[in-house]
Motif scaffolding. Structure first.
Motif: not given
Lengths: 145, 112
Positions: B61, B64-65, B67, A110, A104, A106-108
Motif C-alpha cells: 500500500g 501504491v501511495s 506511485l 490486499m 491504484l 486501493h492502497e489497502s
C-alpha cells in the motif's frame, strides 16, 4: 501433534516477534515444510495479526491477541484470536482488475487477498467476543514414515 | 526490527534503498520518508527492495501511495527486486503491472 501458543499485546511492534516465533516453532517442529511455504505462512499470519490488532485498537479492547500454532502430521494450522468488534470477510470490497486504472485507488484491502492466496485454507469465525482466523498450510508426507 | 533507508543520486534518479522489515509497524515511517523526498522534489524515484527481509500488504500500500504521488508530480517510480518471495506478492496483487520490477539498479535506470 504439537501446540505452541503466544500471547501478544495488541500492538504492531510485536508483529516481528510473532514472525520469529512462528518461524522457530514451525521450522523446528515441521521440518518438512519448505522455506517458501514457511515464508508464505509468515506473511499470512502477519496479515491476520495486523487485522486483529487493528480490530482491538478500534474497539478499545484490552487483552492480548493469541497466536496458536498447531503442528500435525499433515498440516500446520495457525489461529489468530482477537477480542475486536469482528467483521464479515465476505463484505470486503473486491479490488478492481489489475488492468483497471481504478486499481491504484486501493492502497489497502490486499491483506485478505494475500491470506487467501498464500495459505491452503483460510477461515474466519466472527463471534460476540471477537474473531478467530485460521490459516492452514498442508505438510508434504514425510518420506521417512 | 529497525527499518533503515539510504538515499543516493544516480544519473538523475533518486535511489532509496530500504533495509529491514516493512509491515504495519514500520510502514508509517517509510511512507513519511518517501513523502518528504517527493515533496522535496525527488519525483524520479527508484525503490531498491533487495535488502528488504519482509514485506506485507501495508508495504504494498505504501508503494501504491508513492506511485500515485510521483505520477501526480509528473515523475516516475521504478522498483528493484529479485527476491522471489517478495516478487510473488506483486504478482498475486497484480501490482507488477502498475510498477515494473527490475533485476538491478542499472536495469531500472536504463529502462525505457
Amino acid at each position: 501433534m504439537a501446540v505452541v501458543e503466544l500471547e501478544i499485546p495488541a500492538r504492531s511492534a510485536y508483529l516481528s516477534l510473532v514472525r520469529l516465533v512462528v518461524d522457530a516453532a514451525i521450522g523446528s517442529l515441521a521440518p518438512g515444510l519448505s522455506p517458501a511455504r514457511l515464508d508464505d505462512l509468515k506473511i499470512a499470519v502477519t496479515e491476520a495479526c495486523s487485522n486483529a490488532i487493528e480490530a482491538q485498537e478500534s474497539n478499545w479492547s484490552e487483552g492480548p491477541v493469541v497466536v496458536r500454532c498447531t503442528i500435525a502430521d499433515d498440516e500446520v494450522r495457525v489461529e489468530i484470536i482477537d477480542r475486536g468488534a469482528g467483521f464479515d470477510p465476505d463484505d470486503i470490497e473486491t479490488l478492481p482488475a489489475v488492468t483497471d486504472p481504478r486499481r491504484l485507488r486501493h492502497e489497502s484491502g490486499m491483506g485478505i487477498v494475500l491470506m487467501r492466496t498464500l495459505a491452503d485454507e483460510v477461515s474466519f469465525t466472527p463471534s460476540a467476543d471477537g474473531t478467530r482466523v485460521s490459516l492452514v498450510v498442508r505438510r508434504p508426507a514425510d518420506p521417512a514414515s | 526490527m529497525e527499518l533503515r533507508t539510504e538515499v543516493s543520486e544516480v544519473k538523475g534518479w533518486t535511489v532509496v534503498t530500504v533495509h529491514g522489515e516493512i509491515d504495519v509497524a514500520t510502514s508509517p515511517t517509510l511512507r513519511e520518508r518517501l513523502i518528504d523526498l517527493v515533496n522535496g522534489g525527488a519525483t524520479r524515484l527508484v525503490l531498491d527492495l533487495e535488502a528488504v527481509d519482509f514485506l506485507d500488504s501495508t508495504g504494498l500500500g505504501t508503494i501504491v501511495s508513492l506511485l500515485k504521488r510521483v505520477r501526480t508530480h509528473g515523475g516516475d517510480l521504478r522498483l528493484v527486486c529479485t527476491e522471489a518471495r517478495i516478487r510473488r506478492l506483486f504478482e498475486i496483487t497484480g501490482l507488477e503491472k502498475a510498477v515494473p520490477l527490475h533485476a538491478s539498479l542499472d536495469d531500472a535506470i536504463s529502462a525505457g
